[in-house]
Design a protein around this motif. Structure first.
Motif, short mmCIF file in Angstrom:
data_model
loop_
_atom_site.label_atom_id
_atom_site.label_comp_id
_atom_site.label_asym_id
_atom_site.label_seq_id
_atom_site.Cartn_x
_atom_site.Cartn_y
_atom_site.Cartn_z
N LEU A 264 0.85 -1.19 0.00
CA LEU A 264 0.00 0.00 0.00
C LEU A 264 0.89 1.24 0.00
O LEU A 264 1.78 1.39 0.82
CB LEU A 264 -0.91 0.01 1.23
CG LEU A 264 -1.84 1.21 1.36
CD1 LEU A 264 -2.85 1.23 0.23
CD2 LEU A 264 -2.55 1.19 2.72
N GLY A 265 0.63 2.14 -0.93
CA GLY A 265 1.43 3.36 -1.06
C GLY A 265 2.46 3.27 -2.16
O GLY A 265 2.88 4.31 -2.70
N ILE A 266 2.85 2.05 -2.51
CA ILE A 266 3.81 1.87 -3.60
C ILE A 266 3.12 2.00 -4.95
O ILE A 266 3.69 2.53 -5.91
CB ILE A 266 4.50 0.49 -3.49
CG1 ILE A 266 5.29 0.40 -2.19
CG2 ILE A 266 5.42 0.24 -4.68
CD1 ILE A 266 5.92 -0.96 -1.95
N TYR A 267 1.87 1.54 -5.01
CA TYR A 267 1.14 1.51 -6.28
C TYR A 267 0.04 2.57 -6.31
O TYR A 267 -1.04 2.35 -6.85
CB TYR A 267 0.53 0.12 -6.48
CG TYR A 267 1.53 -1.00 -6.39
CD1 TYR A 267 2.43 -1.22 -7.42
CD2 TYR A 267 1.61 -1.80 -5.26
CE1 TYR A 267 3.36 -2.24 -7.34
CE2 TYR A 267 2.53 -2.83 -5.17
CZ TYR A 267 3.41 -3.04 -6.21
OH TYR A 267 4.34 -4.04 -6.12
N SER A 268 0.31 3.71 -5.75
CA SER A 268 -0.67 4.80 -5.73
C SER A 268 -0.48 5.69 -6.95
O SER A 268 0.48 5.56 -7.70
CB SER A 268 -0.53 5.62 -4.45
OG SER A 268 0.78 6.13 -4.32
N ALA A 269 -1.43 6.62 -7.13
CA ALA A 269 -1.37 7.54 -8.26
C ALA A 269 -0.60 8.80 -7.90
O ALA A 269 -0.54 9.19 -6.73
CB ALA A 269 -2.78 7.91 -8.70
N ASN A 270 -0.01 9.41 -8.89
CA ASN A 270 0.66 10.69 -8.74
C ASN A 270 -0.34 11.78 -9.11
O ASN A 270 -1.20 11.57 -9.97
CB ASN A 270 1.88 10.74 -9.66
CG ASN A 270 2.83 11.87 -9.33
OD1 ASN A 270 2.52 13.04 -9.52
ND2 ASN A 270 4.01 11.51 -8.83
N TYR A 271 -0.24 12.93 -8.47
CA TYR A 271 -1.18 14.00 -8.77
C TYR A 271 -0.96 14.62 -10.17
O TYR A 271 -1.70 15.52 -10.56
CB TYR A 271 -1.12 15.08 -7.69
CG TYR A 271 -1.94 14.70 -6.46
CD1 TYR A 271 -3.32 14.62 -6.54
CD2 TYR A 271 -1.33 14.41 -5.25
CE1 TYR A 271 -4.08 14.28 -5.42
CE2 TYR A 271 -2.07 14.06 -4.13
CZ TYR A 271 -3.45 14.00 -4.22
OH TYR A 271 -4.20 13.65 -3.13
N ASN A 272 0.03 14.12 -10.87
CA ASN A 272 0.20 14.56 -12.27
C ASN A 272 -0.41 13.53 -13.23
O ASN A 272 -0.17 13.59 -14.45
CB ASN A 272 1.68 14.77 -12.59
CG ASN A 272 2.49 13.47 -12.55
OD1 ASN A 272 1.94 12.37 -12.60
ND2 ASN A 272 3.80 13.58 -12.47
N ALA A 273 -1.22 12.61 -12.70
CA ALA A 273 -1.68 11.45 -13.47
C ALA A 273 -2.41 11.83 -14.75
O ALA A 273 -2.26 11.15 -15.78
CB ALA A 273 -2.58 10.58 -12.60
N PHE A 274 -3.19 12.89 -14.75
CA PHE A 274 -3.97 13.25 -15.93
C PHE A 274 -3.10 13.68 -17.10
O PHE A 274 -3.50 13.57 -18.26
CB PHE A 274 -4.95 14.38 -15.61
CG PHE A 274 -5.98 14.02 -14.57
CD1 PHE A 274 -6.59 12.78 -14.57
CD2 PHE A 274 -6.32 14.92 -13.57
CE1 PHE A 274 -7.54 12.44 -13.62
CE2 PHE A 274 -7.27 14.60 -12.61
CZ PHE A 274 -7.88 13.35 -12.63
N PHE A 275 -1.90 14.14 -16.79
CA PHE A 275 -1.02 14.69 -17.83
C PHE A 275 0.23 13.84 -18.07
O PHE A 275 1.02 14.15 -18.94
CB PHE A 275 -0.61 16.11 -17.46
CG PHE A 275 -1.77 17.01 -17.14
CD1 PHE A 275 -2.51 17.60 -18.16
CD2 PHE A 275 -2.15 17.25 -15.83
CE1 PHE A 275 -3.59 18.42 -17.88
CE2 PHE A 275 -3.23 18.07 -15.53
CZ PHE A 275 -3.95 18.65 -16.56
#
Length: 561
Positions: A264-275
């Protein structure tokens, strides 16, 4: 009035069928149709990825006698029977095809068929969704390509194929979009949401929280607009109850019910995911990330990003058209759509926050870390690849941008803007599609198992189990080895001591392997087993009754009489 209603239903049917046809065309253009042939499975093992696990899980499930819970598989683990949920074998299809297994050919795979159905439904359902905001059938059918070829969907195709079923999220958005539909029976929305929850369980467990995120929007909208809570409560209660019942039925809680997994936390999304294109874009370079943020692949595509900017411009244009002072017109517009805007914001924020949790990152920087209490952390560990939750936001944004563009006065202007962005989208992702076509479209792939040989037949004669030992912590990295022996075991009515599974209790598996290695090393090995060594340094030396062989690059041992 009746004529107009019938005409609307006719257009909806046309839109749905048109979207489905586009989905089929898109699938065939990228992957070809050879993979749909149920008797052709060489491509599955030839492809690097988890499809081998899913297919072999189905093969073992097919050979397992019916039990209750009815989704249990025997022979894959020394832990005992496991649910087909943990082999990602798409329980919906696994159960159905097991029911008709006697009339199926000996070799039968449904992965390609599932992918084709998913692309078809994504096209049809997304076209229906857009039709809610734009009554031009041609427009709705054409822009469904945005959804059909959404990067989040393509990234899962022929790898995590159960997760290609993202059309289920579109179904949820459809129920939200048509919340105010005048249903003949009041209980219809409750039934539809309940069926949707069961579908989520029967396709992939990660769709459950995603459906609930979308349901949150439906519930809030229903409460705020109808001022009643009975239906929202019934929707939530019925969906939850019957989804849990179905999970129980397919064995999700069987045995120890170990739904959790580390990471958990290793496979999370980055807040730049849309771009962040992750290298799939022809024009946009990949952005920096932390950890394995590729699970949070939420790239919108360059065309959709441009459409998003267009929708912002269109919004200001529409506000200006009201012939009022801008701030006054802005205030009126905000008041008119206040509830919808707030609800969309809440759902998108929830999706993004859970996708990023518990370690929020932007580009290469960690911006926050949340230390959840143990109980919450245990729940979140069930969905360790939390980055996937970003998909909910993706499809809400797709729909919002297209809905806003559709508010322009001229139909030709709307079509031109959307089709221009669609062309850019396809050009942006073209190289990716070309690579996928090269990898999967051929029907000439011929896979040969490295352990299939006369010598293996001789060694396994009279044996009923492959025992892998010793079992290292990183045993899941031995995927190709597991595939090779699992295929042989399934075809020869043998079992495995361990396998490449989504969830398993390592301590139990490792203890079993340790005990078997001690027995073998002490000269008391079993003559009904074939031992497969994951660490050649552990191979017993100079012990009477033990014969060592090399087959397919693997070291095996059997006990002779």
């Amino acid at each position: 009035m009746k004529s107009a209603l019938l005409n609307n239903h006719k257009n909806q049917l046309i839109v749905f069928i048109g979207g489905c046809i586009l989905g089929i065309i898109a699938f065939g253009s990228i992957f070809g149709f050879a993979v749909v042939n149920p008797t052709y499975d060489d491509w599955i093992f030839h492809s690097a990825g988890d499809m081998g696990q899913h297919y072999l899980g189905w093969k073992f499930y097919r050979n397992t006698s019916w039990t209750f819970p009815f989704g249990l598989i025997d022979g894959l683990s020394s832990e005992g029977m496991i649910s087909c949920i943990y082999t990602d074998s798409i329980p919906l299809l696994a159960v159905f095809f097991k029911l008709i297994s006697p009339v199926l050919p000996e070799t039968f795979q449904y992965i390609g068929l599932w992918e084709l159905i998913s692309y078809m439904l994504m096209g049809g359902l997304s076209a229906l969704l857009v039709y809610r905001y734009n009554k031009n059938p041609l427009f709705c059918i054409t822009v469904s390509i945005f959804y059909i070829l959404a990067p989040a969907t393509i990234a899962r195709a022929m790898h995590h194929e159960a997760l290609s079923g993202q059309w289920i999220l579109i179904l949820g958005l459809l129920l939200c979009a048509y919340r105010e539909h005048n249903w003949k029976h009041r209980i219809t929305p409750v039934i539809l949401w309940t069926v949707l929850g069961i579908l989520a369980v029967s396709i992939h467990i990660y769709f459950i929280p995603m459906i609930y995120m979308i349901m949150l929007g439906y519930i809030l909208s229903d409460i705020f607009k109808s001022k009643k809570a009975v239906r929202p409560i019934a929707v939530f209660a019925s969906t939850t109850f019957f989804s849990l019942i179905f999970m129980y039925g397919i064995g999700a809680f069987y045995g120890d019910g170990n739904l959790k997994a580390g990471g958990l936390g290793i496979y999370s999304a980055n807040y730049n995911a849309f771009f962040n294109s992750y290298g799939y874009s022809k024009f946009l370079k990949p952005l920096n990330t932390c950890n394995n943020n590729s699970e949070g692949m939420g790239y919108l595509g360059l065309g959709m990003i441009l459409l998003g900017f267009m929708s912002i411009i269109v919004t200001f244009y529409l506000i200006e058209k009201k012939n009022k002072p801008f701030l006054s017109a802005l205030k009126d517009t905000a008041a008119e759509y206040r509830t919808d805007l707030i609800i969309c914001f809440i759902v998108i924020a929830a999706s993004m926050f859970l996708a990023a949790s518990p370690i929020g990152t932007f580009n290469g920087r960690v911006i926050y870390t949340i230390n959840y209490p143990g109980a919450i952390n245990n729940i979140l560990e069930i969905f360790r690849a939390s980055g996937r939750f970003i998909w909910v936001s993706d499809y809400i944004l797709f729909t919002a941008f297209l809905a806003i563009i559709s508010k322009l006065d001229g139909k030709k202007t709307v079509c031109f803007a959307a089709f221009l962005c669609l062309g850019i989208q396809l050009l942006d992702l073209r190289d990716w599609f070309t690579n996928l076509h090269t990898a999967f479209a051929s029907d000439k792939i011929n896979y040969q198992s490295p352990v299939q040989s006369e010598k293996m037949d001789e060694l396994s004669d009279g044996a009923d189990e492959f025992i892998f030992l010793p079992l290292p912590r990183n045993y899941l990295e031995y995927r190709d080895m597991y595939y090779a022996f699992a295929e042989y075991a399934c075809d020869n009515d043998m079992e495995l001591s361990s396998f490449y599974l989504a969830r398993a209790d390592y301590d139990i598996l490792a203890e079993y392997a340790r005990e078997q290695l001690e027995l073998l090393s002490s000269g008391n090995g079993r003559d009904d087993a074939v031992y497969v060594f994951m660490d050649t340094d552990s191979v017993p030396q100079n012990i009477n009754g033990i014969e060592i062989y090399e087959i397919g690059g693997y070291t095996l041992a059997v006990c002779s009489d």
